[in-house]
Design a protein around this motif. Sequence first.
Motif, PDB file in Angstrom:
ATOM      1  N   GLU A 100      -9.105  -1.674  -5.080  1.00 28.10           N
ATOM      2  CA  GLU A 100      -8.684  -1.621  -6.489  1.00 28.10           C
ATOM      3  C   GLU A 100      -7.198  -1.285  -6.583  1.00 28.10           C
ATOM      4  O   GLU A 100      -6.712  -0.365  -5.928  1.00 28.10           O
ATOM      5  CB  GLU A 100      -9.481  -0.557  -7.244  1.00 28.10           C
ATOM      6  CG  GLU A 100      -9.041  -0.392  -8.688  1.00 28.10           C
ATOM      7  CD  GLU A 100      -9.752   0.746  -9.395  1.00 28.10           C
ATOM      8  OE1 GLU A 100      -9.307   1.088 -10.506  1.00 28.10           O
ATOM      9  OE2 GLU A 100     -10.739   1.294  -8.876  1.00 28.10           O
ATOM     10  N   ASN A 101      -6.471  -2.037  -7.409  1.00 26.86           N
ATOM     11  CA  ASN A 101      -5.068  -1.744  -7.673  1.00 26.86           C
ATOM     12  C   ASN A 101      -5.029  -0.528  -8.594  1.00 26.86           C
ATOM     13  O   ASN A 101      -5.274  -0.639  -9.786  1.00 26.86           O
ATOM     14  CB  ASN A 101      -4.388  -2.946  -8.319  1.00 26.86           C
ATOM     15  CG  ASN A 101      -2.940  -2.663  -8.664  1.00 26.86           C
ATOM     16  OD1 ASN A 101      -2.407  -1.579  -8.425  1.00 26.86           O
ATOM     17  ND2 ASN A 101      -2.292  -3.653  -9.243  1.00 26.86           N
ATOM     18  N   THR A 102      -4.716   0.637  -8.039  1.00 26.96           N
ATOM     19  CA  THR A 102      -4.746   1.872  -8.819  1.00 26.96           C
ATOM     20  C   THR A 102      -3.370   2.288  -9.331  1.00 26.96           C
ATOM     21  O   THR A 102      -3.263   3.309 -10.013  1.00 26.96           O
ATOM     22  CB  THR A 102      -5.341   3.024  -7.985  1.00 26.96           C
ATOM     23  OG1 THR A 102      -4.586   3.155  -6.788  1.00 26.96           O
ATOM     24  CG2 THR A 102      -6.804   2.767  -7.670  1.00 26.96           C
ATOM     25  N   GLY A 103      -2.335   1.534  -9.016  1.00 30.59           N
ATOM     26  CA  GLY A 103      -1.001   1.873  -9.504  1.00 30.59           C
ATOM     27  C   GLY A 103       0.056   1.637  -8.455  1.00 30.59           C
ATOM     28  O   GLY A 103      -0.176   0.952  -7.453  1.00 30.59           O
ATOM     29  N   SER A 104       1.226   2.243  -8.674  1.00 26.68           N
ATOM     30  CA  SER A 104       2.335   2.028  -7.755  1.00 26.68           C
ATOM     31  C   SER A 104       3.348   3.167  -7.829  1.00 26.68           C
ATOM     32  O   SER A 104       3.398   3.920  -8.791  1.00 26.68           O
ATOM     33  CB  SER A 104       3.034   0.703  -8.056  1.00 26.68           C
ATOM     34  OG  SER A 104       3.599   0.739  -9.346  1.00 26.68           O
ATOM     35  N   VAL A 105       4.156   3.226  -6.781  1.00 32.68           N
ATOM     36  CA  VAL A 105       5.322   4.108  -6.725  1.00 32.68           C
ATOM     37  C   VAL A 105       6.509   3.191  -6.484  1.00 32.68           C
ATOM     38  O   VAL A 105       6.479   2.358  -5.569  1.00 32.68           O
ATOM     39  CB  VAL A 105       5.212   5.137  -5.583  1.00 32.68           C
ATOM     40  CG1 VAL A 105       6.467   5.999  -5.510  1.00 32.68           C
ATOM     41  CG2 VAL A 105       3.964   6.001  -5.743  1.00 32.68           C
ATOM     42  N   ILE A 106       7.527   3.323  -7.310  1.00 35.43           N
ATOM     43  CA  ILE A 106       8.720   2.498  -7.165  1.00 35.43           C
ATOM     44  C   ILE A 106       9.890   3.409  -6.793  1.00 35.43           C
ATOM     45  O   ILE A 106      10.272   4.279  -7.579  1.00 35.43           O
ATOM     46  CB  ILE A 106       9.042   1.717  -8.453  1.00 35.43           C
ATOM     47  CG1 ILE A 106       7.861   0.828  -8.842  1.00 35.43           C
ATOM     48  CG2 ILE A 106      10.328   0.898  -8.277  1.00 35.43           C
ATOM     49  CD1 ILE A 106       7.988   0.184 -10.209  1.00 35.43           C
ATOM     50  N   ILE A 107      10.417   3.231  -5.599  1.00 34.72           N
ATOM     51  CA  ILE A 107      11.604   3.965  -5.173  1.00 34.72           C
ATOM     52  C   ILE A 107      12.806   3.159  -5.658  1.00 34.72           C
ATOM     53  O   ILE A 107      13.011   2.025  -5.229  1.00 34.72           O
ATOM     54  CB  ILE A 107      11.654   4.144  -3.637  1.00 34.72           C
ATOM     55  CG1 ILE A 107      10.398   4.832  -3.115  1.00 34.72           C
ATOM     56  CG2 ILE A 107      12.927   4.897  -3.230  1.00 34.72           C
ATOM     57  CD1 ILE A 107      10.158   6.225  -3.629  1.00 34.72           C
ATOM     58  N   THR A 108      13.583   3.733  -6.572  1.00 35.65           N
ATOM     59  CA  THR A 108      14.713   3.015  -7.170  1.00 35.65           C
ATOM     60  C   THR A 108      16.037   3.356  -6.507  1.00 35.65           C
ATOM     61  O   THR A 108      16.979   2.577  -6.578  1.00 35.65           O
ATOM     62  CB  THR A 108      14.814   3.308  -8.678  1.00 35.65           C
ATOM     63  OG1 THR A 108      14.937   4.721  -8.865  1.00 35.65           O
ATOM     64  CG2 THR A 108      13.598   2.792  -9.422  1.00 35.65           C
ATOM     65  N   SER A 109      16.107   4.536  -5.862  1.00 31.06           N
ATOM     66  CA  SER A 109      17.369   4.950  -5.266  1.00 31.06           C
ATOM     67  C   SER A 109      17.130   5.944  -4.141  1.00 31.06           C
ATOM     68  O   SER A 109      16.370   6.894  -4.299  1.00 31.06           O
ATOM     69  CB  SER A 109      18.251   5.592  -6.335  1.00 31.06           C
ATOM     70  OG  SER A 109      19.381   6.212  -5.765  1.00 31.06           O
ATOM     71  N   ILE A 110      17.805   5.714  -3.020  1.00 32.30           N
ATOM     72  CA  ILE A 110      17.867   6.683  -1.932  1.00 32.30           C
ATOM     73  C   ILE A 110      19.346   6.890  -1.652  1.00 32.30           C
ATOM     74  O   ILE A 110      20.032   5.985  -1.188  1.00 32.30           O
ATOM     75  CB  ILE A 110      17.143   6.185  -0.664  1.00 32.30           C
ATOM     76  CG1 ILE A 110      15.648   5.998  -0.941  1.00 32.30           C
ATOM     77  CG2 ILE A 110      17.364   7.173   0.485  1.00 32.30           C
ATOM     78  CD1 ILE A 110      14.870   5.384   0.208  1.00 32.30           C
TER      79      ILE A 110
END
Length: 179
Positions: A121-131
């Motif tokens: 199941e696609n339960t969501g996401s984490v988006i790393i925008t900047s390191i």
Amino acid sequence: MKILKTAPKLILLFIATLIASCTYEPVDGTVEPDPNSGGNGESGIFKADFNGSTWTAKETEAIISGNFIQIAAINAKGESFGIMLDGSTVGTYAANVNLVSYSPAGTEFGYLAINDNNPDENTGSVIITSINTANKTISGTFQFKGYWSDVPNTKTPITFTNGVFKDIRKPYYYKYYWS
């Protein structure tokens, strides 16, 4: 299948222990953060909406090492979020194949972004925008549907929205993170 049910609990316990053990309390009140570590004592911002209110962290930290990212946040009540990603770059990470969790205070269990009854199941996401490697900070957003990790005692899943973390720093007392 038994490993699938036990592994998230062990990982959640590891993250909760890490968060709880990472409090910095100087003995004499005069110890300053290590200027060579990238941290200046500021905690960064970590927030998420669920159950009709906004949760805000009191303390945060991030670790980037090898091929993983770990972000931890805890509030004054002892509730915590933990994010562990299989990767170390800017991008989008699926919540159900990484570890994304919320733990209420006073329990060894929590809400994980994996549905034991439907692991795909696609339960969501984490988006790393900047390191930012110079300042040793990480920023991004997240959202996920969390399932209670105590499988025999299921609870209604919680949807976590508008998750944001900004300028989360590495622990300034540990020099070897952010390789």
